[in-house]
Structure formats: structure tokens, C-alpha cells
Design a protein around this motif. Structure first.
Motif, PDB file in Angstrom:
ATOM      1  N   ARG A   1      -0.426   6.102  -4.789  1.00  9.75           N
ATOM      2  CA  ARG A   1      -0.926   7.256  -4.039  1.00  9.75           C
ATOM      3  C   ARG A   1      -1.069   8.472  -4.942  1.00  9.75           C
ATOM      4  O   ARG A   1      -2.015   9.256  -4.794  1.00  9.75           O
ATOM      5  CB  ARG A   1       0.015   7.559  -2.857  1.00  9.75           C
ATOM      6  CG  ARG A   1       0.051   6.433  -1.826  1.00  9.75           C
ATOM      7  CD  ARG A   1       0.897   6.804  -0.611  1.00  9.75           C
ATOM      8  NE  ARG A   1       1.098   5.626   0.247  1.00  9.75           N
ATOM      9  CZ  ARG A   1       2.248   4.977   0.369  1.00  9.75           C
ATOM     10  NH1 ARG A   1       3.335   5.424  -0.280  1.00  9.75           N
ATOM     11  NH2 ARG A   1       2.350   3.924   1.144  1.00  9.75           N
ATOM     12  N   HIS A   2      -0.141   8.626  -5.876  1.00 11.98           N
ATOM     13  CA  HIS A   2      -0.251   9.735  -6.838  1.00 11.98           C
ATOM     14  C   HIS A   2      -1.467   9.567  -7.733  1.00 11.98           C
ATOM     15  O   HIS A   2      -1.998  10.546  -8.265  1.00 11.98           O
ATOM     16  CB  HIS A   2       1.023   9.816  -7.690  1.00 11.98           C
ATOM     17  CG  HIS A   2       2.206  10.370  -6.944  1.00 11.98           C
ATOM     18  ND1 HIS A   2       3.520  10.178  -7.339  1.00 11.98           N
ATOM     19  CD2 HIS A   2       2.272  11.100  -5.799  1.00 11.98           C
ATOM     20  CE1 HIS A   2       4.331  10.778  -6.484  1.00 11.98           C
ATOM     21  NE2 HIS A   2       3.594  11.343  -5.545  1.00 11.98           N
ATOM     22  N   ALA A   3      -1.908   8.333  -7.897  1.00  8.98           N
ATOM     23  CA  ALA A   3      -3.089   8.044  -8.714  1.00  8.98           C
ATOM     24  C   ALA A   3      -4.353   8.003  -7.851  1.00  8.98           C
ATOM     25  O   ALA A   3      -5.395   7.486  -8.290  1.00  8.98           O
ATOM     26  CB  ALA A   3      -2.915   6.709  -9.439  1.00  8.98           C
ATOM     27  N   ASN A   4      -4.259   8.540  -6.646  1.00 10.28           N
ATOM     28  CA  ASN A   4      -5.395   8.587  -5.721  1.00 10.28           C
ATOM     29  C   ASN A   4      -5.913   7.205  -5.346  1.00 10.28           C
ATOM     30  O   ASN A   4      -7.124   6.981  -5.239  1.00 10.28           O
ATOM     31  CB  ASN A   4      -6.532   9.441  -6.289  1.00 10.28           C
ATOM     32  CG  ASN A   4      -6.158  10.911  -6.359  1.00 10.28           C
ATOM     33  OD1 ASN A   4      -5.537  11.448  -5.436  1.00 10.28           O
ATOM     34  ND2 ASN A   4      -6.512  11.562  -7.459  1.00 10.28           N
ATOM     35  N   LYS A   5      -4.980   6.291  -5.138  1.00 14.68           N
ATOM     36  CA  LYS A   5      -5.335   4.954  -4.676  1.00 14.68           C
ATOM     37  C   LYS A   5      -4.605   4.667  -3.366  1.00 14.68           C
ATOM     38  O   LYS A   5      -3.571   5.266  -3.069  1.00 14.68           O
ATOM     39  CB  LYS A   5      -4.977   3.903  -5.727  1.00 14.68           C
ATOM     40  CG  LYS A   5      -5.805   3.994  -7.002  1.00 14.68           C
ATOM     41  CD  LYS A   5      -5.447   2.883  -7.972  1.00 14.68           C
ATOM     42  CE  LYS A   5      -6.252   2.984  -9.258  1.00 14.68           C
ATOM     43  NZ  LYS A   5      -7.674   2.687  -9.011  1.00 14.68           N
ATOM     44  N   VAL A   6      -5.176   3.763  -2.579  1.00 12.01           N
ATOM     45  CA  VAL A   6      -4.596   3.390  -1.291  1.00 12.01           C
ATOM     46  C   VAL A   6      -4.081   1.958  -1.362  1.00 12.01           C
ATOM     47  O   VAL A   6      -4.859   1.029  -1.610  1.00 12.01           O
ATOM     48  CB  VAL A   6      -5.636   3.485  -0.153  1.00 12.01           C
ATOM     49  CG1 VAL A   6      -4.998   3.108   1.187  1.00 12.01           C
ATOM     50  CG2 VAL A   6      -6.235   4.878  -0.078  1.00 12.01           C
ATOM     51  N   PRO A   7      -2.778   1.741  -1.172  1.00 16.41           N
ATOM     52  CA  PRO A   7      -2.277   0.369  -1.107  1.00 16.41           C
ATOM     53  C   PRO A   7      -2.715  -0.265   0.213  1.00 16.41           C
ATOM     54  O   PRO A   7      -2.758   0.400   1.251  1.00 16.41           O
ATOM     55  CB  PRO A   7      -0.754   0.545  -1.175  1.00 16.41           C
ATOM     56  CG  PRO A   7      -0.505   1.937  -0.696  1.00 16.41           C
ATOM     57  CD  PRO A   7      -1.702   2.748  -1.073  1.00 16.41           C
ATOM     58  N   ALA A   8      -3.034  -1.540   0.168  1.00 20.89           N
ATOM     59  CA  ALA A   8      -3.503  -2.222   1.379  1.00 20.89           C
ATOM     60  C   ALA A   8      -3.164  -3.702   1.296  1.00 20.89           C
ATOM     61  O   ALA A   8      -2.734  -4.202   0.244  1.00 20.89           O
ATOM     62  CB  ALA A   8      -5.010  -2.026   1.545  1.00 20.89           C
ATOM     63  N   ILE A   9      -3.355  -4.398   2.418  1.00 17.25           N
ATOM     64  CA  ILE A   9      -3.119  -5.832   2.450  1.00 17.25           C
ATOM     65  C   ILE A   9      -4.239  -6.501   3.247  1.00 17.25           C
ATOM     66  O   ILE A   9      -4.760  -5.927   4.212  1.00 17.25           O
ATOM     67  CB  ILE A   9      -1.738  -6.152   3.067  1.00 17.25           C
ATOM     68  CG1 ILE A   9      -1.423  -7.635   2.892  1.00 17.25           C
ATOM     69  CG2 ILE A   9      -1.686  -5.737   4.531  1.00 17.25           C
ATOM     70  CD1 ILE A   9       0.024  -7.988   3.203  1.00 17.25           C
ATOM     71  N   VAL A  10      -4.611  -7.687   2.808  1.00 17.90           N
ATOM     72  CA  VAL A  10      -5.624  -8.486   3.495  1.00 17.90           C
ATOM     73  C   VAL A  10      -4.957  -9.779   3.942  1.00 17.90           C
ATOM     74  O   VAL A  10      -4.300 -10.449   3.147  1.00 17.90           O
ATOM     75  CB  VAL A  10      -6.815  -8.814   2.565  1.00 17.90           C
ATOM     76  CG1 VAL A  10      -7.885  -9.583   3.320  1.00 17.90           C
ATOM     77  CG2 VAL A  10      -7.394  -7.545   1.960  1.00 17.90           C
ATOM     78  N   TYR A  11      -5.140 -10.133   5.213  1.00 15.70           N
ATOM     79  CA  TYR A  11      -4.505 -11.355   5.704  1.00 15.70           C
ATOM     80  C   TYR A  11      -5.411 -12.018   6.743  1.00 15.70           C
ATOM     81  O   TYR A  11      -6.448 -11.488   7.136  1.00 15.70           O
ATOM     82  CB  TYR A  11      -3.132 -11.053   6.314  1.00 15.70           C
ATOM     83  CG  TYR A  11      -3.147 -10.073   7.465  1.00 15.70           C
ATOM     84  CD1 TYR A  11      -3.274 -10.519   8.776  1.00 15.70           C
ATOM     85  CD2 TYR A  11      -3.035  -8.696   7.241  1.00 15.70           C
ATOM     86  CE1 TYR A  11      -3.284  -9.636   9.833  1.00 15.70           C
ATOM     87  CE2 TYR A  11      -3.043  -7.806   8.295  1.00 15.70           C
ATOM     88  CZ  TYR A  11      -3.175  -8.281   9.595  1.00 15.70           C
ATOM     89  OH  TYR A  11      -3.196  -7.392  10.627  1.00 15.70           O
ATOM     90  N   GLY A  12      -4.979 -13.188   7.220  1.00 13.41           N
ATOM     91  CA  GLY A  12      -5.713 -13.883   8.270  1.00 13.41           C
ATOM     92  C   GLY A  12      -6.585 -15.011   7.758  1.00 13.41           C
ATOM     93  O   GLY A  12      -6.642 -15.300   6.548  1.00 13.41           O
TER      94      GLY A  12
END
Length: 212
Positions: free
Chosen positions: A25-36
Motif C-alpha cells: 500500500r505504501h508503494a501505491n499497490k492494492v493487495p488482492a486475491i482471485v479465487y473460484g
């Protein structure tokens, strides 16, 4: 809305945990997850500025999106988005893979039209829902569903069962039974209207009594 806002470039992340997410987040990125879709979950990162711009568009939430993860293009829908309590920052996102041949359940916004027509009658239009959960194949997923209220009169309510859904789209709630036919929008009299009528009736009764 341009189509490129429906496509996001993502990178696989292996550095997991709260500390790693904080650094992202400090690096202007969004952590996310993909599933299903019967596949293993994949942790990814997205560029915050691109996601933030895209999420300002209503259609972003009810559209099949494409995630470019490495050399693979994955079709997904948003299942959850966590925001910072007061900063304009997206903290985390959950994406659900979609299968073109399988129905998906997702929320679609409602667009109410002709409210000005009802307002001219003196009625107050109140929304009980601004989105509904639908089931459909990915190709049939609408960006929004229109609800025409032009014939709505004071005291009347439009329910889920009154909404005309696009072809191939069904209501998840209605599929559970008639007890789930929730109210969507209601037209009511302005506050004080009933009191004024009551006062007028009392005055009329008083006059009749005096005449007797």
C-alpha cells in the motif's frame, strides 16, 4: 466508460501477511486475491491509481472484468472491496473467477427513472433498495436494471416481482420464495399531509356539531 477500465494488469505476489500488504500500500499497490472456478486462490497486486479510477464508475462493480495475470487473461467479478476508513484508499480486493458456461450470483445496481413524474403529484419517492442480487450467465450480466416509477401513486410500492429483468437474468431473492419479494421503491404522501387532513376533518365535525 472506456473498455480499458474493465481490464486490469496484475502481478502474482508471494510475499504475504499484514506487513507485506502494508508495504504494498505504501508503494501505491492494492493487495488482492482471485479465487473460484475450482482453482486454487491466487494472491495478486494491482496498481492503486488504475483501480481507484476504475472503481469510480458504477459499471465497474457489475461488469465482468479481465485481469491480466502474467500471460493469462482471467475473467472475474468483484466480490469484496475494503476501503480505508477515511483516506481515499482501497485496502484489499476479492475477485471471483467466472466460467462462461456457469451462472454467477452478483449485485446489480437499480436505476430509477421518471421519478420527476411522480414528484409532480406531490408524492415522495423512497428507495428501499438500490441494488439487487441476480443470477445469470456472465454474458447476460447487465450493468444496471431500470425501474420505471412513472405509474407509481401515493401509497403504492414496487416489489422485486414487479421489476422486468433482462432476458436470462433472474432474482436470487425471488428464487427463495414469495416471502422474499421485498419492497424496492414506495411513493408516500409528504410529511404532515395526513395530519392536515385530520385537522380538516375535525374542523368539519366541529362545525356540524355547532349547526345541530
Amino acid at each position: 466508460m472506456t473498455m480499458d477500465l474493465f481490464t486490469l494488469d496484475a502481478e502474482v505476489r508471494t510475499d504475504l501477511g499484514k506487513g507485506a500488504s502494508r508495504r504494498l500500500r505504501h508503494a501505491n499497490k492494492v493487495p488482492a486475491i482471485v479465487y473460484g472456478a475450482g482453482k486454487e486462490p491466487v494472491s495478486i497486486t494491482l496498481a492503486h491509481n488504475k483501480v481507484f479510477r476504475a472503481q469510480e464508475e458504477e459499471a465497474f462493480y457489475s461488469h465482468v472484468l479481465t485481469l491480466n495475470i502474467g500471460k493469462e487473461a482471467v475473467e472475474v467479478v468483484i466480490k469484496d472491496m475494503q476501503r480505508h476508513p477515511f483516506k481515499p484508499q482501497i485496502m484489499h480486493m476479492d475477485f471471483l473467477r467466472v466460467d462462461a458456461k456457469k451462472e454467477l450470483n452478483t449485485l446489480v445496481p437499480l436505476h430509477f427513472i421518471n421519478e420527476d413524474v411522480v414528484a409532480k403529484t406531490g408524492a415522495i419517492v423512497a428507495h428501499s433498495a438500490t441494488e439487487i442480487e441476480v443470477a445469470c450467465l456472465p454474458a447476460d450480466l447487465p450493468e444496471f436494471i431500470e425501474v420505471d416509477v412513472k405509474d407509481l401513486e401515493i401509497g403504492q410500492t414496487i416489489h422485486l416481482s414487479d421489476i422486468v429483468l433482462p432476458k436470462g437474468v433472474t432474482s436470487v431473492e425471488l428464487a427463495k420464495g414469495e416471502d422474499h419479494d421485498q419492497a424496492v421503491v414506495t411513493a408516500s404522501a409528504p410529511k404532515g399531509g395526513s395530519d392536515d387532513n385530520g385537522a380538516a376533518d375535525e374542523e368539519a365535525d366541529s362545525e356540524e356539531t355547532t349547526e345541530e
